[in-house]
Scaffold this motif. Structure first.
Motif, PDB file in Angstrom:
ATOM      1  N   GLY A 173      -9.119  13.767   5.564  1.00 59.75           N
ATOM      2  CA  GLY A 173     -10.545  14.062   5.571  1.00 59.75           C
ATOM      3  C   GLY A 173     -11.345  13.321   4.524  1.00 59.75           C
ATOM      4  N   ASP A 174     -10.671  12.593   3.622  1.00 61.60           N
ATOM      5  CA  ASP A 174     -11.375  11.849   2.571  1.00 61.60           C
ATOM      6  C   ASP A 174     -12.268  10.757   3.148  1.00 61.60           C
ATOM      7  N   SER A 175     -13.443  10.625   2.568  1.00 58.52           N
ATOM      8  CA  SER A 175     -14.263   9.435   2.774  1.00 58.52           C
ATOM      9  C   SER A 175     -13.717   8.357   1.841  1.00 58.52           C
ATOM     10  N   VAL A 176     -13.319   7.211   2.404  1.00 59.67           N
ATOM     11  CA  VAL A 176     -12.635   6.178   1.616  1.00 59.67           C
ATOM     12  C   VAL A 176     -13.430   4.878   1.649  1.00 59.67           C
ATOM     13  N   ALA A 177     -13.912   4.460   0.488  1.00 57.52           N
ATOM     14  CA  ALA A 177     -14.591   3.169   0.359  1.00 57.52           C
ATOM     15  C   ALA A 177     -13.537   2.074   0.241  1.00 57.52           C
ATOM     16  N   GLU A 205      -0.962   5.231  -0.958  1.00 48.02           N
ATOM     17  CA  GLU A 205      -1.085   6.314   0.032  1.00 48.02           C
ATOM     18  C   GLU A 205      -1.499   7.620  -0.635  1.00 48.02           C
ATOM     19  N   ASN A 206      -1.043   7.814  -1.868  1.00 50.38           N
ATOM     20  CA  ASN A 206      -1.322   9.069  -2.569  1.00 50.38           C
ATOM     21  C   ASN A 206      -2.775   9.199  -2.998  1.00 50.38           C
ATOM     22  N   ILE A 208      -5.322   3.676   6.435  1.00 50.78           N
ATOM     23  CA  ILE A 208      -6.089   4.807   5.902  1.00 50.78           C
ATOM     24  C   ILE A 208      -6.402   5.806   7.008  1.00 50.78           C
ATOM     25  N   LYS A 209      -6.758   5.302   8.182  1.00 51.52           N
ATOM     26  CA  LYS A 209      -7.041   6.206   9.307  1.00 51.52           C
ATOM     27  C   LYS A 209      -5.791   6.965   9.726  1.00 51.52           C
ATOM     28  N   ALA A 210      -4.634   6.297   9.685  1.00 54.45           N
ATOM     29  CA  ALA A 210      -3.379   6.966  10.039  1.00 54.45           C
ATOM     30  C   ALA A 210      -3.053   8.098   9.070  1.00 54.45           C
ATOM     31  N   LEU A 211      -3.540   7.988   7.835  1.00 58.18           N
ATOM     32  CA  LEU A 211      -3.321   9.030   6.830  1.00 58.18           C
ATOM     33  C   LEU A 211      -4.341  10.166   6.935  1.00 58.18           C
ATOM     34  N   GLY A 212      -5.295  10.021   7.850  1.00 62.27           N
ATOM     35  CA  GLY A 212      -6.314  11.055   8.020  1.00 62.27           C
ATOM     36  C   GLY A 212      -7.581  10.796   7.238  1.00 62.27           C
ATOM     37  N   GLY A 213      -7.662   9.629   6.576  1.00 68.09           N
ATOM     38  CA  GLY A 213      -8.874   9.279   5.848  1.00 68.09           C
ATOM     39  C   GLY A 213      -9.953   8.743   6.766  1.00 68.09           C
ATOM     40  N   LYS A 214     -11.169   8.689   6.239  1.00 68.14           N
ATOM     41  CA  LYS A 214     -12.318   8.169   6.986  1.00 68.14           C
ATOM     42  C   LYS A 214     -12.854   6.941   6.242  1.00 68.14           C
ATOM     43  N   PHE A 220       0.845  -1.198   0.000  1.00 67.89           N
ATOM     44  CA  PHE A 220       0.000   0.000   0.000  1.00 67.89           C
ATOM     45  C   PHE A 220       0.880   1.249   0.000  1.00 67.89           C
ATOM     46  N   GLU A 221       1.944   1.197   0.799  1.00 68.05           N
ATOM     47  CA  GLU A 221       2.843   2.345   0.898  1.00 68.05           C
ATOM     48  C   GLU A 221       3.775   2.440  -0.312  1.00 68.05           C
ATOM     49  N   GLN A 222       4.455   1.343  -0.624  1.00 68.69           N
ATOM     50  CA  GLN A 222       5.455   1.358  -1.692  1.00 68.69           C
ATOM     51  C   GLN A 222       4.828   1.476  -3.075  1.00 68.69           C
ATOM     52  N   GLY A 223       3.588   1.010  -3.210  1.00 68.56           N
ATOM     53  CA  GLY A 223       2.915   1.048  -4.506  1.00 68.56           C
ATOM     54  C   GLY A 223       2.201   2.348  -4.806  1.00 68.56           C
ATOM     55  N   GLY A 224       2.291   3.313  -3.908  1.00 67.19           N
ATOM     56  CA  GLY A 224       1.711   4.626  -4.173  1.00 67.19           C
ATOM     57  C   GLY A 224       0.247   4.775  -3.828  1.00 67.19           C
TER      58      GLY A 224
END
Length: 436
Positions: A39-43, A33-34, A69-75, A27-31
């Motif tokens: 604040g994003d709502s993430v499905a 995270e970007n 995803i939560k650590a990145l600030g996503g929801k 997830f991290e190395q493959g990009g």
């Protein structure tokens, strides 16, 4: 154009090489995270498994991505959609049914650390219509509202075979799983003037009626009431058929219904169209894919059973391109020999170099390439990929607690140590020759 697909092998001998750690690392190395902004709502789109299926993704593989995803600030919210009533024993046809099945399979807000949302509502009609003029067959599609309205989408896919689509990868995960029940009728060609199942050739003389051991399934199958089982035969009102696939799957073995020519091929193409419709609900760069090429069964997680995997576990892949990631998984499956006595081996496609899914998975021998070819044609992605093998991360990156274990337990042991003060009662020596 060549898309990057990041890969880690399935073998594991340490914390950092576990499948869960590999998922986070890719997830991290493959990009991916970007794809997530604060604040994003993430499905987080996945298949949570059918009732009594046992090959779906383990909940921990999902939870680690949710936490990331939560650590990145996503929801984040974990999500899937209701299904068509295609089999007597499926239990995901309504949101209520699906949540019950998901809970039985280990998915709950408590285990996921976030909400679980059935994205197309109670019975599958909560959706958004997407114009699709570039589609190969579909000119519109209906995407589940909660998925369509999310800011970002992360698709976690159990890569495996499929009886209708031949393969179940990232394309199918968002193409079928991202569609509402209305959208599933569409991509399964319900009511289509040429390929719709109402055009099936009907041969009632082959039906034994109520004397057949499977009569109860056919009698109760059709939600439109198009099928009637009599004492000696079957009656079918094709004008009522809307293409839920129930009569097709129940009668393939007896031959009462002959499916219209091209149905399976065009449905596979429609899945790629539908995946494009799902992608069109997101801004560029807001969708990421992880394929878990493990437990690669001949059929999908949609059925209430799971056969022996056809090939050994391959590994975990990550990409921003659903076509490329599926193409690479197909190629890796071709390169490896099948597991002895698996369906691929039984059907004669068990050697290294044999393409496994067209014969080992598809009900009608439909090409594995259709989803990939049409996906490329309509602009969903490319079959050309660069395979990038990633080395494991540092184990400290995945540790379960900040405090070192010795220090952590030392405080507990000060007041309540499990080792008794006088030691344990044991023999001083034993005859080691008895243990040889």
């Amino acid at each position: 154009m060549v898309s990057k697909v990041y890969f880690m092998h399935a073998r594991a001998m340490s914390l950092e090489t576990s499948l869960a750690a590999k998922a986070v690392w890719l997830f991290e190395q493959g990009g991916l995270e970007n794809c997530i902004d604060k604040g994003d709502s993430v499905a987080v789109k996945l298949h949570m498994g059918e009732y009594y299926n046992t090959s779906y993704l383990r909940p921990v593989l999902v939870r680690v991505i949710v936490d990331k995803i939560k650590a990145l600030g996503g929801k984040p919210f974990v999500t899937d959609t209701t299904t068509l009533p295609y089999h007597e024993y499926v239990n995901r046809v309504t949101a209520k049914d699906y949540l019950y099945t998901a809970g039985m399979n280990g998915f709950s807000p408590q285990t996921m650390g976030c909400p679980i949302v059935i994205a197309d509502g109670s019975i599958g009609t909560d959706d958004i219509r997407i114009d699709l003029p570039e589609g190969f067959i579909l000119q519109e599609q209906y995407i589940a509202r909660e998925i369509a309205e999310a800011d970002a989408l992360i698709a976690l896919t159990h890569f495996k075979g499929h009886p209708i689509a031949t393969i179940g990868g990232s394309i199918k995960n968002i193409g079928v799983g991202g569609a509402s029940k209305r959208g599933k009728y569409n991509l399964h060609l319900g009511g289509h003037p040429t390929y719709g199942l109402q055009n099936s050739t009907f041969r009632p003389k082959l039906c034994k009626g109520l004397k057949c051991k499977k009569a109860i399934y056919c009698k109760n199958a059709c939600p439109e009431g198009a099928i009637t089982i009599t004492e000696d035969t079957i009656e079918w009102n094709s004008l009522l058929c809307l293409g839920c696939t129930c009569h097709m799957l129940k009668t393939l073995s007896c031959g009462v219904f002959m499916i219209p020519d091209g149905y399976f091929e065009v449905t596979s193409a429609a899945i790629a169209d539908s995946a494009l419709a799902c992608m069109k609900t997101k801004d560029k760069g807001k969708v990421g894919f992880i394929n878990f090429a493990i437990d690669i069964t001949p059929w999908c997680d949609c059925v209430p059973w799971a056969d022996v995997p056809m090939i050994p576990n391959l590994g975990v892949c990550a990409s921003l391109d659903p076509v490329a990631i599926d193409a690479m998984c197909v190629d890796m499956a071709t390169e490896i020999a099948a597991i002895p006595n698996s369906q691929a081996d039984e059907y004669g496609v068990g050697k290294a170099g044999d393409e496994k899914f067209q014969i080992g998975s598809s009900l009608m021998g439909i090409s594995t390439e259709i989803q990939l070819k049409i996906g490329e044609k309509v602009g969903l992605g490319t079959r050309r990929y660069e395979k990038i093998t990633i080395e494991p991360g540092d184990p400290e990156h995945f540790k379960p607690r900040e405090v070192p274990l010795g220090e952590y337990m030392r405080e507990f042991y000060k007041t309540d140590h499990p080792y008794p003060k006088g030691g344990f009662k044991r023999r001083k020596k034993v005859d080691l020759s008895l243990l040889q």
